[in-house]
Design a protein around this motif. Sequence first.
Motif, PDB file in Angstrom:
ATOM      1  N   ILE A  57       3.806  13.875   5.232  1.00 16.73           N
ATOM      2  CA  ILE A  57       3.921  13.200   3.937  1.00 16.73           C
ATOM      3  C   ILE A  57       2.544  12.964   3.333  1.00 16.73           C
ATOM      4  CG2 ILE A  57       4.599  11.034   2.818  1.00 16.73           C
ATOM      5  CD1 ILE A  57       6.910  10.864   4.845  1.00 16.73           C
ATOM      6  N   ALA A  58       1.609  12.457   4.144  1.00 19.00           N
ATOM      7  CA  ALA A  58       0.258  12.183   3.657  1.00 19.00           C
ATOM      8  C   ALA A  58      -0.446  13.467   3.236  1.00 19.00           C
ATOM      9  CB  ALA A  58      -0.543  11.466   4.738  1.00 19.00           C
ATOM     10  N   THR A  75       0.845  -1.200   0.000  1.00 16.73           N
ATOM     11  CA  THR A  75       0.000   0.000   0.000  1.00 16.73           C
ATOM     12  C   THR A  75       0.879   1.249   0.000  1.00 16.73           C
ATOM     13  OG1 THR A  75      -0.082   0.177   2.402  1.00 16.73           O
ATOM     14  CG2 THR A  75      -1.750  -1.232   1.331  1.00 16.73           C
ATOM     15  N   GLY A  76       0.265   2.393  -0.229  1.00 19.22           N
ATOM     16  CA  GLY A  76       0.993   3.653  -0.181  1.00 19.22           C
ATOM     17  C   GLY A  76       1.638   3.860   1.177  1.00 19.22           C
ATOM     18  N   ARG A  77       0.890   3.555   2.249  1.00 19.94           N
ATOM     19  CA  ARG A  77       1.423   3.707   3.612  1.00 19.94           C
ATOM     20  C   ARG A  77       2.653   2.824   3.806  1.00 19.94           C
ATOM     21  NH1 ARG A  77      -0.604   5.226   8.663  1.00 19.94           N
ATOM     22  NH2 ARG A  77      -2.627   5.674   7.717  1.00 19.94           N
ATOM     23  N   GLU A  78       2.556   1.569   3.384  1.00 18.06           N
ATOM     24  CA  GLU A  78       3.679   0.646   3.557  1.00 18.06           C
ATOM     25  C   GLU A  78       4.893   1.089   2.751  1.00 18.06           C
ATOM     26  OE1 GLU A  78       1.139  -3.477   4.327  1.00 18.06           O
ATOM     27  OE2 GLU A  78       1.593  -2.808   2.277  1.00 18.06           O
ATOM     28  N   ASN A  79       4.659   1.655   1.567  1.00 16.22           N
ATOM     29  CA  ASN A  79       5.775   2.142   0.749  1.00 16.22           C
ATOM     30  C   ASN A  79       6.421   3.378   1.349  1.00 16.22           C
ATOM     31  OD1 ASN A  79       6.475   0.743  -1.891  1.00 16.22           O
ATOM     32  ND2 ASN A  79       4.230   0.690  -1.972  1.00 16.22           N
ATOM     33  N   VAL A  80       5.665   4.186   2.073  1.00 19.92           N
ATOM     34  CA  VAL A  80       6.258   5.332   2.770  1.00 19.92           C
ATOM     35  C   VAL A  80       7.292   4.844   3.773  1.00 19.92           C
ATOM     36  CG1 VAL A  80       5.814   7.182   4.431  1.00 19.92           C
ATOM     37  CG2 VAL A  80       4.319   6.907   2.443  1.00 19.92           C
ATOM     38  N   TYR A  81       6.926   3.828   4.557  1.00 19.19           N
ATOM     39  CA  TYR A  81       7.858   3.291   5.562  1.00 19.19           C
ATOM     40  C   TYR A  81       9.029   2.569   4.897  1.00 19.19           C
ATOM     41  CZ  TYR A  81       4.833   4.552   9.430  1.00 19.19           C
ATOM     42  OH  TYR A  81       4.120   5.271  10.358  1.00 19.19           O
ATOM     43  N   LEU A  82       8.757   1.888   3.759  1.00 14.61           N
ATOM     44  CA  LEU A  82       9.833   1.215   3.040  1.00 14.61           C
ATOM     45  C   LEU A  82      10.851   2.220   2.519  1.00 14.61           C
ATOM     46  CD1 LEU A  82      11.135  -1.240   1.642  1.00 14.61           C
ATOM     47  CD2 LEU A  82       9.552  -0.875  -0.269  1.00 14.61           C
ATOM     48  N   MET A  92      -0.703  10.029  -9.175  1.00 15.75           N
ATOM     49  CA  MET A  92      -0.734   9.648  -7.761  1.00 15.75           C
ATOM     50  C   MET A  92       0.611   9.093  -7.315  1.00 15.75           C
ATOM     51  SD  MET A  92      -4.488   7.877  -7.882  1.00 15.75           S
ATOM     52  CE  MET A  92      -4.296   7.023  -6.342  1.00 15.75           C
ATOM     53  N   MET A  93       1.233   8.307  -8.191  1.00 10.45           N
ATOM     54  CA  MET A  93       2.563   7.764  -7.884  1.00 10.45           C
ATOM     55  C   MET A  93       3.554   8.901  -7.653  1.00 10.45           C
ATOM     56  SD  MET A  93       3.844   4.406  -8.194  1.00 10.45           S
ATOM     57  CE  MET A  93       3.211   3.699  -9.713  1.00 10.45           C
ATOM     58  N   LEU A  94       3.496   9.917  -8.525  1.00 13.02           N
ATOM     59  CA  LEU A  94       4.390  11.064  -8.389  1.00 13.02           C
ATOM     60  C   LEU A  94       4.149  11.790  -7.078  1.00 13.02           C
ATOM     61  CD1 LEU A  94       6.337  13.298  -9.353  1.00 13.02           C
ATOM     62  CD2 LEU A  94       4.405  14.345 -10.516  1.00 13.02           C
ATOM     63  N   ARG A  95       2.883  12.019  -6.744  1.00 11.15           N
ATOM     64  CA  ARG A  95       2.561  12.738  -5.511  1.00 11.15           C
ATOM     65  C   ARG A  95       3.169  12.056  -4.289  1.00 11.15           C
ATOM     66  NH1 ARG A  95      -1.922  16.246  -5.184  1.00 11.15           N
ATOM     67  NH2 ARG A  95      -2.734  16.862  -7.215  1.00 11.15           N
ATOM     68  N   LEU A  96       2.986  10.735  -4.220  1.00 19.26           N
ATOM     69  CA  LEU A  96       3.503  10.018  -3.061  1.00 19.26           C
ATOM     70  C   LEU A  96       5.033   9.997  -3.059  1.00 19.26           C
ATOM     71  CD1 LEU A  96       2.734   8.415  -0.555  1.00 19.26           C
ATOM     72  CD2 LEU A  96       2.769   6.343  -1.949  1.00 19.26           C
ATOM     73  N   ALA A  97       5.638   9.742  -4.221  1.00 20.81           N
ATOM     74  CA  ALA A  97       7.098   9.675  -4.292  1.00 20.81           C
ATOM     75  C   ALA A  97       7.730  11.013  -3.923  1.00 20.81           C
ATOM     76  CB  ALA A  97       7.529   9.254  -5.698  1.00 20.81           C
ATOM     77  N   GLN A 124      10.190  11.998  -0.594  1.00 19.33           N
ATOM     78  CA  GLN A 124      11.563  12.464  -0.790  1.00 19.33           C
ATOM     79  C   GLN A 124      11.803  13.841  -0.171  1.00 19.33           C
ATOM     80  OE1 GLN A 124      13.679  10.417  -1.722  1.00 19.33           O
ATOM     81  NE2 GLN A 124      12.638   8.895  -2.960  1.00 19.33           N
ATOM     82  N   VAL A 125      10.830  14.745  -0.269  1.00 17.52           N
ATOM     83  CA  VAL A 125      11.083  16.106   0.232  1.00 17.52           C
ATOM     84  C   VAL A 125      10.812  16.233   1.727  1.00 17.52           C
ATOM     85  CG1 VAL A 125      10.646  17.150  -2.014  1.00 17.52           C
ATOM     86  CG2 VAL A 125       8.763  16.946  -0.375  1.00 17.52           C
ATOM     87  N   GLN A 126       9.918  15.408   2.264  1.00 19.08           N
ATOM     88  CA  GLN A 126       9.608  15.537   3.684  1.00 19.08           C
ATOM     89  C   GLN A 126      10.673  14.926   4.576  1.00 19.08           C
ATOM     90  OE1 GLN A 126       7.323  17.351   4.982  1.00 19.08           O
ATOM     91  NE2 GLN A 126       6.236  17.869   3.092  1.00 19.08           N
TER      92      GLN A 126
END
Length: 467
Positions: free
Chosen positions: A141-142, A115-122, A162-167, A171-173
């Motif tokens: 980040i969210a 999920t997006g959340r799991e990828n943030v932690y990864l 959406m992929m860009l937004r999360l990536a 990276q910036v936060q």
Amino acid sequence: MSSNDIAISVADLSKRYEIYDAPRDRLKQFLLPRLNRLVGLREKQFFNEYWALKDVSFEVRKGESVGILGRNGSGKSTLLQIVTGTLSPTSGVVTTQGRIAALLELGSGFNPEFTGRENVYLNGALLGFSKEQIDDKFDAIASFADIGRYLEQPVKTYSSGMMLRLAFAVQVQVEPDILIVDEALAVGDALFQKRCFQRIEKLLSDGTTVLFVSHDQESIRTLTNRALLLNKGKAMSWGLSSEVVLEYRRLLHEEESAYFSSLAKDLVERAQVSKESPPPISIDDAATEAVEVVDATNPLSARSERLSFGDGEVKVIQVETLDKEGNPCSMYYPGEKLSVRITCESKADVDRLNIGIRIRNKEGVKIYSWGTLNQDMRARFMKSDSPVFWERTFSSGERFQVILECACNLGVNLYEVQASASFEETPDYLNQHMLHWVDEAAFFQVTMRQNEYFFGGAVDLRMSATW
């Protein structure tokens, strides 16, 4: 300069790829050179060399923003992958100081099943952050990503935006020391791009080093201090962003001219083979035979050739800024009449011309661009009887002037006028061929009588108040 002040150092960097014509050649390359060395025979190479990068060197200071320009295939992405450490160089050395966050290929570093959340932690873990540190940053980040409930969905269901937004949010936060962006922002919507650029500017003000790749010349000019121009894997230009952008535009123009010249040559050869009557002489053909004469009275001829480019069928001889009486003027107050007089000389028999200008402030931001073709397009749309400049014909050796006028509704600043003469195949800017472009053709300044009339910002919107 101390080595502690350098965030990125690239020295004699080269990257070679081995191109094989057939899979069996790869096996031959693996086995036969070793056997030849054992028996003392000369080694044979079974691949073709392709150098994506060749002897590239530059240094980026801490807190500096550097742009990378170049056509597709020039080596930009290869360079960034080597700097981030995801690709090894064939030769040369890259040294970096600090944590690197990179937006290279969209979605790289994401597990599509997570999920997006799991990828943030990864991603946070890959950047060296603990779970507790990511917990502290997760809400920010969210909020920046702003993808709502999709944050709990697998990344494989995301759109590219959406992929860009999360990536980008990740990276910036995490507040990197070095941020590398490789054209990924191009897939974002306009509002998100604006937020990204604002965030990059904040990172710069906080001392983050930025390496930025984009085909948007205005973004490179305004967002970066220095720039590197790559061409076929080699460093073609390195210096101030405004100067490198001009070199990039000159390179594009030269390649475009070579392409159209090859097309014209092919048409002529086919016409000769079919024994048809020779084609009419085009302005490109006429310019080939035209003799260039340096005019000692031409104020622009003394300027460095690096400030201009073009094929030369029409030359911009002089650009002047005038007051309402038609006298030379370089200082204006808001609301006064601003006239720009452009003197040109034709080197061949030409028609379908557009004479235009671009106005930039001293920060390099484009304020306005306009030309005779803009007026022609309006006249055609309105079915007006007014004369159309695009329909005029000019003879070889003829000099002519165009005066562009407006009210000077600009804020206090120093402004540069760029001038151009272009051939427009169609009267709509869709088929443009640059004949002469001049940077720094003229300058003027806008000041303000604060007690009489005052406003803030880049332009005067002529607002009024009611109550």
